[in-house]
Design a protein around this motif. Sequence first.
Motif, short mmCIF file in Angstrom:
data_model
loop_
_atom_site.label_atom_id
_atom_site.label_comp_id
_atom_site.label_asym_id
_atom_site.label_seq_id
_atom_site.Cartn_x
_atom_site.Cartn_y
_atom_site.Cartn_z
N ALA A 537 1.81 -3.73 3.21
CA ALA A 537 2.62 -3.37 2.05
C ALA A 537 4.05 -3.15 2.53
CB ALA A 537 2.09 -2.12 1.39
N PRO A 540 7.28 -0.38 -0.81
CA PRO A 540 6.75 0.06 -2.11
C PRO A 540 7.68 1.03 -2.80
CG PRO A 540 5.60 1.15 -0.30
CD PRO A 540 6.47 0.10 0.33
N SER A 544 1.05 4.74 -3.28
CA SER A 544 0.02 3.96 -3.96
C SER A 544 -1.03 3.54 -2.94
CB SER A 544 0.64 2.72 -4.62
OG SER A 544 -0.33 1.95 -5.31
N LEU A 546 -3.60 -0.21 -1.95
CA LEU A 546 -4.02 -1.59 -2.23
C LEU A 546 -5.52 -1.71 -2.02
CD1 LEU A 546 -1.34 -3.84 -0.41
CD2 LEU A 546 -1.31 -2.99 -2.77
N SER A 559 -10.47 1.37 -1.19
CA SER A 559 -9.07 1.08 -0.88
C SER A 559 -8.97 0.51 0.52
CB SER A 559 -8.20 2.33 -1.01
OG SER A 559 -8.60 3.31 -0.06
N ASN A 587 -2.79 -3.40 -6.71
CA ASN A 587 -1.88 -2.29 -6.42
C ASN A 587 -2.03 -1.23 -7.50
OD1 ASN A 587 0.31 -0.73 -5.39
ND2 ASN A 587 1.65 -1.71 -6.91
N THR A 591 5.51 -0.63 -7.57
CA THR A 591 5.55 -2.04 -7.21
C THR A 591 5.69 -2.16 -5.70
OG1 THR A 591 7.96 -2.23 -7.39
CG2 THR A 591 6.66 -2.66 -9.39
N THR A 592 5.20 -3.25 -5.16
CA THR A 592 5.32 -3.46 -3.72
C THR A 592 5.22 -4.93 -3.39
OG1 THR A 592 4.46 -2.83 -1.55
CG2 THR A 592 2.84 -3.21 -3.27
N VAL A 594 3.76 -7.69 -0.70
CA VAL A 594 2.54 -7.74 0.10
C VAL A 594 2.59 -8.97 1.01
CG1 VAL A 594 0.02 -7.82 0.08
CG2 VAL A 594 1.23 -6.62 -1.75
#
Length: 733
Positions: A537, A540, A544, A546, A559, A587, A591-592, A594
């Motif tokens: 990631a 971000p 959070s 993923l 996760s 996610n 927002t991120t 990847v």
Amino acid sequence: MVTTGLLAAAPTAQAAGSTPPKLAESAARGITYKGLRATDGKGHCTHGYQLSGSGRCTHGPDAAPPNVDVRYRRGTPVTAADTSTGSPSTAEASPNVPCSGDGTSGNRVQAIYAHAADVGGRYSQLLPSLRQWAADADDVFNRSAAEMGGMRHVRFVTDSSCQIAVADVQLSAGGDDNMSNTVQELAQQGFNRTDRKYLVWMDATVYCGIAQVYGDDSSGQSNLSNGASNVSGEVARVDSGCWGLNSSNQSIEAHELMHTLGGVQTSAPHATQYSHCWDESDRMCYGDGSGSAMQQICPTSHENTFDCNHDDYFSTNPPAGSYLATHWNIANSSFLATADGSPAPPTTTVTPASGRYTAVSPARVLDTRNGTGGFSQKLGPGQTINVQLSGVGGIPSSGAGAVALNVTAVSPSNGSYLTVYPTGSARPTASNLNFEPGQTVPNMVVAKLGTGGKVSLYNAVGATDVLFDVAGWYSDGSTSAGGSYTSLTPARILDTRNGTGAAVARVGAQKFISVQATGVGGVPSSGVGAVVLNVTAVGPSSGSYLTVFPTGSSLPTASNLNFDSGQTVPNLVIAKVGTGGKVNVYNAAGTTDVVFDVAGWYSDGSVSSSAGLYGPLTPVRILDTRNGTGGYSHKVGSGQPISVQATGVGGVPGSGVSAVVLNVTVTGPSAGSYLTAYPAGSSVPTASNLNFGPGQTVPNLVVVKVGSNGKVNIYNAVGSTDVIVDVAGWYST
């Protein structure tokens, strides 16, 4: 034709008998010729200077780098913050250095702190820094050797704790006035052994640096610079204004020490008449007043490294018939060691690999926050729990020899580490997760099952919640179920920052994207059950996590990565492929970007193969640069790969190995950077395995193909860092 022995002049040198040019006297730059006399261009002091009263040779004073005024004494105290390692810490203040033998016998470099009687001594205040600067100089030597595929370390005199031994010496009030006085007074105090070179930090404001050097370019071990019985130990002197300039790419200590080892001989192709060189960028090259025209040959990033193009004075692998193959080559100096540290524990018995892998959709099998897995409280300091894994989360009750787990520490109270190992075995010297208070840190673990199909989980300090998410299992050889593994050189198959594998778009909150995992990056288009991905990631917008899961399946309660806002966090994921050979990445918040780097793939079991079978191990430490385990006892420098022996050690057999499973940890990095593990003998791929910030301790599981001689390379991009490697298993060829 240049003959060996007494030196012929370099092409640009002044004719013998004439007055050679020299740098103008400058107190600010440390240029003074007091106590020196120019030579006549004959004998072993060719086109240099002699020390008054002894006739010993020197190249003359070296000018201070720009913006350094040697008349200003460094403040009290000087700390390791003045070096390239950044802010001082306990580890940096007492750096590990390669130990050679008993630390005293044979040809060695003796470190000395010296001050005149009329200058207050600062030995105790400076000792940590002196050791650090010596280690920095050693790094210049070894980094230079690595450019030619070799290894060279300074054979320092060390104490029983493997620390550089620094002598505390007081001279007369005039002992620091000039180099001639210094050498004579050191000799009177016994620092004149033929099996020593003396690296002296003089607490004075006279020079930047100055050293003795003999003119003898003969190639054999009897070279006068190599501990000859008729040459008393040569002195390299660095004054306080030029101490510890490694951080500005100017290790004066390395430069002056190189002179005492015989560099640069004036017969070398690019030599000046004052034992320097004119082909920049090079630690020994600069405009020294001799009249040689400087030429920029190597990039400026090479400035703190020896021998641009390795053709004048230092090469671990000179071509046959070249100058360094027939003349004095400092890489052959007996004051340098060709190895360092201690080997990893050798393999004594080998259990054949028999495991085949079966991927499952991720399933949570332990959560100490809510009692999943039978434990409903935090794991305390020094506490070990035994977790049942066979018969849960898609793992069969029998026939499983190892499992692939994503292990997460949640809200720890202290900085600590976790170790996962087979129940019934002794707890190994190894770790799987390292974390700080309050962090949520995941890491993939391939864990050998122990008594009753369980694994033991140990927490070192404080209290922490722990999660286990199972991703698949390896057979124990009693069943033919599962697929075999094929390792790959890492390849990038997704990067949302530039459109690789998906649109140029960040993954949004509670959104997922589907990524093609077969038919790309060396993975075949069919017959694939799972892929090994390093998932990262990047940037971000908020804290959070993923989750990676098979396309066509429901989002599981599991996760793979947990991260905070702005962090760049990687983790290994063994992902079952779904519809169309794709995997989804979800996610949770913000927002991120990847990134996916694929390292290998498992077959779906449709074709039987005796290759790519897994051999699980109780974890064994095979590299620790903090103490020399695995052959390296120094930090991994910027742009400097190290080759780690991965076969024949730690339970891995010496042959028949295609890839190894390693838990790789960085600790004490000086800068934000990343590590890449890849097969020895290959180029550094466009991929990463660990990303970290300065001072962090960060682990990640790595499945890496072995290369030349059963080795894997570990590359560090920026700064320097200690690296720890624990092997957890291997795959057959």
